[in-house]
Design an enzyme around this catalytic site. Structure first.
Site, PDB file in Angstrom:
ATOM      1  N   ASP A  43       0.851  -1.176   0.000  1.00 60.61           N
ATOM      2  CA  ASP A  43       0.000   0.000   0.000  1.00 60.61           C
ATOM      3  C   ASP A  43       0.893   1.235   0.000  1.00 60.61           C
ATOM      4  O   ASP A  43       2.105   1.159   0.211  1.00 60.61           O
ATOM      5  CB  ASP A  43      -0.928  -0.021   1.211  1.00 60.61           C
ATOM      6  CG  ASP A  43      -2.188   0.804   0.995  1.00 60.61           C
ATOM      7  OD1 ASP A  43      -2.208   1.650   0.085  1.00 60.61           O
ATOM      8  OD2 ASP A  43      -3.163   0.604   1.738  1.00 60.61           O
ATOM      9  N   TRP A  44       0.279   2.378  -0.185  1.00 59.59           N
ATOM     10  CA  TRP A  44       0.984   3.613  -0.504  1.00 59.59           C
ATOM     11  C   TRP A  44       1.587   4.279   0.733  1.00 59.59           C
ATOM     12  O   TRP A  44       0.865   4.860   1.533  1.00 59.59           O
ATOM     13  CB  TRP A  44       0.000   4.564  -1.176  1.00 59.59           C
ATOM     14  CG  TRP A  44       0.574   5.353  -2.291  1.00 59.59           C
ATOM     15  CD1 TRP A  44       0.827   6.686  -2.312  1.00 59.59           C
ATOM     16  CD2 TRP A  44       0.963   4.864  -3.580  1.00 59.59           C
ATOM     17  NE1 TRP A  44       1.346   7.050  -3.524  1.00 59.59           N
ATOM     18  CE2 TRP A  44       1.441   5.952  -4.326  1.00 59.59           C
ATOM     19  CE3 TRP A  44       0.971   3.608  -4.174  1.00 59.59           C
ATOM     20  CZ2 TRP A  44       1.910   5.828  -5.632  1.00 59.59           C
ATOM     21  CZ3 TRP A  44       1.432   3.475  -5.462  1.00 59.59           C
ATOM     22  CH2 TRP A  44       1.886   4.574  -6.174  1.00 59.59           C
TER      23      TRP A  44
END
Length: 697
Positions: free
Chosen positions: A247-248
């Protein structure tokens, strides 16, 4: 200089040869460079912190070898780039129970992704809705694992039809928002595999090519470096051969995440990069780990880049084109759920010459949260605009909750009242803390930290009811003595106790996208019959849902949630999973079922007994023999939407694989079919059985 860029039309043999050539030629530093994104923070600042202003490099790519990287865009409700088509939010599309529509939406997203320079999409979110307070509930399809898997696979394969790599997220057990960076989700073997993982496997089995790991921990280890999830389950048990990316920002915390099975850290090499090179050189991470990760990345990238495109060109004119806007309208019409109706709906112009439209949300462009899923559509038709356009000049009167006396007076002057209530990105959505940026709009320095603290926004809901001023507005409308229709705008369940008896009809439209106002007018005035079905259970009391603590550092995800929990505890919901009214009535008869190989084939005749064309969602549940504990008494295992003219009958065919009726044996970690009598139930919802037939397996 040798170029290794994949060419359209490459055969599997040619692709494998190209992958092998890259791995033989690349240095350790170049290989590790493929295992992270690059340049995001600088680009984000250059773009004045506007998320999606450009494609983001998200792994892959070696400049020296002429090898392009993967270019990422987000977008559960459309492409988070430029000015794209904004579809209804994922939960709304879950309410359609229409995988064909979802596949077409995926294709439209794929076209717009390609037209805007990207080839990796983060649109497929299938995290299970465990509790309606979850702030990002709007980004997933609902509470049922089977439904999640079918809908997610339809979107993902639709996106991939245009040679965009789809990634399914967030793997795994990410069902709360505020504490997502720290919470440790504790779960047992059966609950993990029967409740929280099957929908991911379904998507991957259908061909979705990539996985995004979650921020949270599972049983003590962060998902982005959780070997049990990423290697033992994903690769070992399921046989997944694609790549996994984080995820970011803050999606992995230690270089050993690579050895655990994480192939790409996005969007920057905070933990991989130089630290991962050093780990290989020191012997703490094996060189083979790097080669295997690059093999997965390159094989997936080359397979898509080497396939023939369905379209000759992907020009900018395809973004938010007429056909895609029409698709957004279709989704908005099919997703609205009519919760209650005493006959007030549909409106007719003969009876409704003047309409009062009350509430601030009626005039607000409110398509969902403002986090990574935000789509900047070229236009948004609000509820008020849709109704004004439909009725014509001077036929719509307005007021809102700031002046209840005026609202009551306006309602008195009208023939009928529509009250628009619910939430915005302030009350629910992706949680953006005040001191960091995850790629959303807001102040951020080059390391992701904010330059100055900002007010947090979004996150998990604190309350499952409507705000007090909106309830007061409904009461003011009802005091006029005119019929009142309440329209709910929200990402998941909203408790209606305390005001529902003052409404003649209740319609939930979710966040209905750029054409939501147009769809609302057509639905209220009977040009379309409501056909959405609830993809979650609406309780009478908040206490009837599982325990939820949005600030938890550790939480146990038990076996029970959703309609299975309500049935097991003998609790009657206000509106059950699968519920939704229509302007028509439907009759069922002639249910048959037979075993054909390893599948159960069922048929049922469905008749439109009303006077208008309408669509029904045929739901097939399977009731188990009951010897295995704990286990849901019954589960949804097939569904199909069918459109019928007045008086028309159709035979609907539904198919169930016997493998999908198995339970997980915790001791052996094998899937076992419980022998005995299974009952196949055709139902209008999880609590409204219509027909059933027994079958011994």
């Amino acid at each position: 200089m040798t170029h290794f860029a994949p060419a359209r039309g490459s055969s599997p043999t040619e692709i494998q040869a190209a992958v092998d050539a890259v791995l033989a030629e690349a240095t350790l530093e170049e290989k590790v460079g493929m295992m992270s994104g690059r340049g995001f923070f600088q680009a984000f600042l250059e773009d004045d912190r506007v998320w999606g202003a450009r494609p983001y490099r998200a792994g892959g790519g070696i400049e020296r070898l002429g090898l392009p990287p993967l270019w990422f865009t987000d977008g559960p409700r459309g492409v988070a780039r430029g000015s794209s088509t904004c579809f209804p939010c994922t939960m709304a599309r879950g309410a359609t129970f229409d995988p064909d529509l979802e596949h077409r939406i995926g294709q439209a997203m794929g076209v717009e992704i390609r037209a805007q320079g990207c080839d990796l999409s983060g649109a497929v979110c299938v995290n299970l809705l465990r509790h309606p307070a979850w702030g990002r509930a709007q980004e997933t399809y609902g509470e049922d694992s089977w439904h999640l898997g079918v809908m997610g696979a339809a979107l993902g394969t639709g996106i991939q039809a245009h040679n965009v790599v789809a990634t399914v997220k967030h793997f795994a057990l990410n069902s709360m928002e505020n504490a997502r960076f720290k919470v440790d989700v504790r779960v047992d073997e059966r609950t993990l595999h029967e409740i929280y993982l099957p929908h991911f496997k379904h998507c991957l089995d259908e061909g979705v090519a990539s996985v995004m790991s979650a921020y949270n921990k599972v049983n003590g280890e962060y998902c982005g470096q959780n070997r049990h999830l990423l290697t033992n389950v994903l690769r070992g048990e399921w046989g997944f051969s694609g790549f996994v990316h984080s995820d970011w920002v803050f999606g992995v915390h230690q270089p050993y995440g690579a050895a655990a099975g994480l192939d790409i850290e996005n969007p920057e090499p905070r933990v991989f990069g130089a630290k991962l090179v050093a780990a290989v050189e020191s012997g703490t991470v094996e060189p083979q780990v790097i080669d295997v990760a690059c093999q997965r990345i390159l094989s997936t990238q080359f397979r898509f880049a080497g396939a023939e495109d369905p379209l000759p060109e992907y020009g900018p004119e395809l973004v938010a084109c007429e056909a895609h806007v029409a698709l957004a309208l279709e989704a908005a019409e099919k997703s609205a759920v009519l919760l209650e109706n005493d006959g007030t709906l549909p409106f007719s112009r003969a009876r409704v010459a003047r309409l009062a439209v009350l509430g601030k949300l009626a005039a607000l462009e409110n398509t969902g949260d403002l986090g990574s899923s935000r789509v900047r559509a070229p236009h948004v038709i609000t509820p008020l605009q849709g109704l004004e356009r439909h009725m014509g000049e001077g036929a719509v009167l307005t007021a809102d909750e700031d002046d209840l006396d005026q609202a009551r007076a306006v309602a008195t002057q009208a023939d009928t009242v529509v009250v628009v209530v619910g939430y915005t990105a302030k009350e629910e959505g992706e949680y953006i803390p005040g001191d960091i940026s995850l790629g959303q709009e807001g102040d951020a320095a080059a390391d992701g930290r904010a330059g100055a603290p900002a007010e947090p926004r979004g996150g998990d809901r604190i309350d499952l009811t409507l705000p007090a001023d909106q309830i007061a507005l409904i009461e003011a409308a009802a005091a006029s003595g005119k019929p009142v229709v309440v329209v709910i705008v929200a990402g998941s369940a909203v408790l209606v106790e305390g005001w529902r008896e003052q409404a003649n009809a209740i319609l939930q439209t979710f966040y209905s996208g750029m054409e939501g106002g147009t769809a609302l007018a057509r639905l209220l005035f009977g040009e379309r019959s409501p056909s959405g079905r609830l993809p979650f259970t609406v309780a009478r009391r908040a206490e009837d849902y599982p325990f939820f603590d949005r600030d938890a550092t550790e939480i146990n995800y038990g076996y029970w949630h959703g309609y299975a929990k309500f049935e097991a505890e003998g609790v009657e919901p206000r509106y059950p999973f699968g519920h939704g009214l229509s302007y028509a009535g439907f009759g069922y008869r002639a249910l048959t079922a037979r075993l054909s190989g390893d599948r159960i084939e069922a048929t049922v005749a469905v008749r439109n007994e009303g006077t208008v064309a309408a669509e029904e969602v045929v739901q097939l549940y399977v009731e188990y023999p009951g010897g295995v504990k704990p286990r849901a008494a019954k589960q949804l295992r097939a569904f199909q939407r069918v459109g019928l003219l007045p008086g028309e009958t159709r035979i609907v065919r539904l198919s169930i694989a016997s493998d999908d009726l198995r339970y997980r044996d915790a001791a052996t970690r094998r899937w076992v079919l419980e022998r005995g009598e299974h009952r196949l139930i055709i139902a209008r919802s999880a609590t409204e059985e219509v027909l059933s037939v027994g079958m011994t397996l």
